[in-house]
Design a protein around this motif. Structure first.
Motif, PDB file in Angstrom:
ATOM      1  N   PRO A 211      76.337  24.113  26.683  1.00 25.90           N
ATOM      2  CA  PRO A 211      77.063  23.973  27.347  1.00 25.90           C
ATOM      3  C   PRO A 211      78.406  23.929  26.465  1.00 25.90           C
ATOM      4  O   PRO A 211      78.742  23.689  25.575  1.00 25.90           O
ATOM      5  CB  PRO A 211      76.848  22.444  27.276  1.00 25.90           C
ATOM      6  CG  PRO A 211      74.554  21.931  26.955  1.00 25.90           C
ATOM      7  CD  PRO A 211      74.868  23.730  26.043  1.00 25.90           C
ATOM      8  N   ASP A 212      79.845  23.735  27.329  1.00 27.30           N
ATOM      9  CA  ASP A 212      80.683  24.613  27.058  1.00 27.30           C
ATOM     10  C   ASP A 212      81.120  23.119  26.116  1.00 27.30           C
ATOM     11  O   ASP A 212      82.246  23.941  25.381  1.00 27.30           O
ATOM     12  CB  ASP A 212      81.599  24.325  28.648  1.00 27.30           C
ATOM     13  CG  ASP A 212      81.647  25.299  29.397  1.00 27.30           C
ATOM     14  OD1 ASP A 212      81.499  26.948  29.188  1.00 27.30           O
ATOM     15  OD2 ASP A 212      82.324  25.472  30.587  1.00 27.30           O
ATOM     16  N   THR A 213      80.850  22.180  26.487  1.00 28.64           N
ATOM     17  CA  THR A 213      81.798  21.105  25.347  1.00 28.64           C
ATOM     18  C   THR A 213      81.062  21.157  23.515  1.00 28.64           C
ATOM     19  O   THR A 213      81.707  20.772  23.022  1.00 28.64           O
ATOM     20  CB  THR A 213      80.578  20.089  25.307  1.00 28.64           C
ATOM     21  OG1 THR A 213      79.354  19.829  26.062  1.00 28.64           O
ATOM     22  CG2 THR A 213      81.818  18.730  27.227  1.00 28.64           C
ATOM     23  N   PHE A 214      79.778  22.521  23.978  1.00 27.43           N
ATOM     24  CA  PHE A 214      78.961  22.497  22.531  1.00 27.43           C
ATOM     25  C   PHE A 214      79.742  23.922  22.458  1.00 27.43           C
ATOM     26  O   PHE A 214      79.629  24.116  21.522  1.00 27.43           O
ATOM     27  CB  PHE A 214      77.681  22.358  22.147  1.00 27.43           C
ATOM     28  CG  PHE A 214      77.424  21.232  22.454  1.00 27.43           C
ATOM     29  CD1 PHE A 214      77.419  20.080  21.839  1.00 27.43           C
ATOM     30  CD2 PHE A 214      76.589  20.580  23.831  1.00 27.43           C
ATOM     31  CE1 PHE A 214      76.986  18.745  21.683  1.00 27.43           C
ATOM     32  CE2 PHE A 214      76.215  19.743  23.914  1.00 27.43           C
ATOM     33  CZ  PHE A 214      76.655  18.832  22.220  1.00 27.43           C
ATOM     34  N   LYS A 215      80.197  24.948  22.782  1.00 35.49           N
ATOM     35  CA  LYS A 215      80.803  25.978  22.848  1.00 35.49           C
ATOM     36  C   LYS A 215      81.886  26.303  21.403  1.00 35.49           C
ATOM     37  O   LYS A 215      82.689  26.003  20.805  1.00 35.49           O
ATOM     38  CB  LYS A 215      81.253  27.397  23.348  1.00 35.49           C
ATOM     39  CG  LYS A 215      79.706  27.126  24.355  1.00 35.49           C
ATOM     40  CD  LYS A 215      80.181  28.461  25.568  1.00 35.49           C
ATOM     41  CE  LYS A 215      78.558  28.775  26.106  1.00 35.49           C
ATOM     42  NZ  LYS A 215      79.379  29.671  27.549  1.00 35.49           N
ATOM     43  N   GLY A 216      81.052  26.928  20.627  1.00 37.82           N
ATOM     44  CA  GLY A 216      82.321  26.882  19.123  1.00 37.82           C
ATOM     45  C   GLY A 216      82.153  25.528  18.288  1.00 37.82           C
ATOM     46  O   GLY A 216      82.658  25.885  17.462  1.00 37.82           O
ATOM     47  N   VAL A 217      81.262  24.708  18.445  1.00 31.44           N
ATOM     48  CA  VAL A 217      80.925  24.059  17.347  1.00 31.44           C
ATOM     49  C   VAL A 217      80.174  24.700  16.272  1.00 31.44           C
ATOM     50  O   VAL A 217      78.654  24.954  16.842  1.00 31.44           O
ATOM     51  CB  VAL A 217      79.958  22.642  18.280  1.00 31.44           C
ATOM     52  CG1 VAL A 217      80.368  21.358  17.549  1.00 31.44           C
ATOM     53  CG2 VAL A 217      81.603  21.753  19.608  1.00 31.44           C
ATOM     54  N   PRO A 218      80.508  23.994  15.224  1.00 31.51           N
ATOM     55  CA  PRO A 218      79.256  24.321  14.050  1.00 31.51           C
ATOM     56  C   PRO A 218      78.163  23.588  13.437  1.00 31.51           C
ATOM     57  O   PRO A 218      78.501  22.281  14.349  1.00 31.51           O
ATOM     58  CB  PRO A 218      79.948  23.764  12.960  1.00 31.51           C
ATOM     59  CG  PRO A 218      81.718  23.648  13.258  1.00 31.51           C
ATOM     60  CD  PRO A 218      81.096  23.538  14.535  1.00 31.51           C
TER      61      PRO A 218
END
Length: 63
Positions: A13-20
């Motif tokens: 989901p976009d809200t989790f993209k790029g999140v470690p």
């Protein structure tokens, strides 16, 4: 030890993209057993103090 990755796959989901992200493993053997069933996607391993551990995850994956 922890297996670490940055979320960014097609099904993230976009809200989790790029999140470690990270998950704890009790032993190196259990981590290797799990990763031997996975595709390598840039994950890395750290010890309990956050130091990166040099391990060939690409070589372990899908064996």
């Amino acid at each position: 030890m922890k297996l670490n990755w940055v979320a960014g796959g097609w099904n993230t989901p976009d809200t989790f993209k790029g999140v470690p992200h990270s998950v704890n493993f009790d032993s190196l053997e259990s981590l290797m057993k799990t990763m031997s069933k996975c595709t390598y996607n840039g994950e890395w391993v750290t010890d309990s103090k956050g130091n990166r551990i040099d391990i060939d995850l690409r070589g372990i994956c899908l064996k």
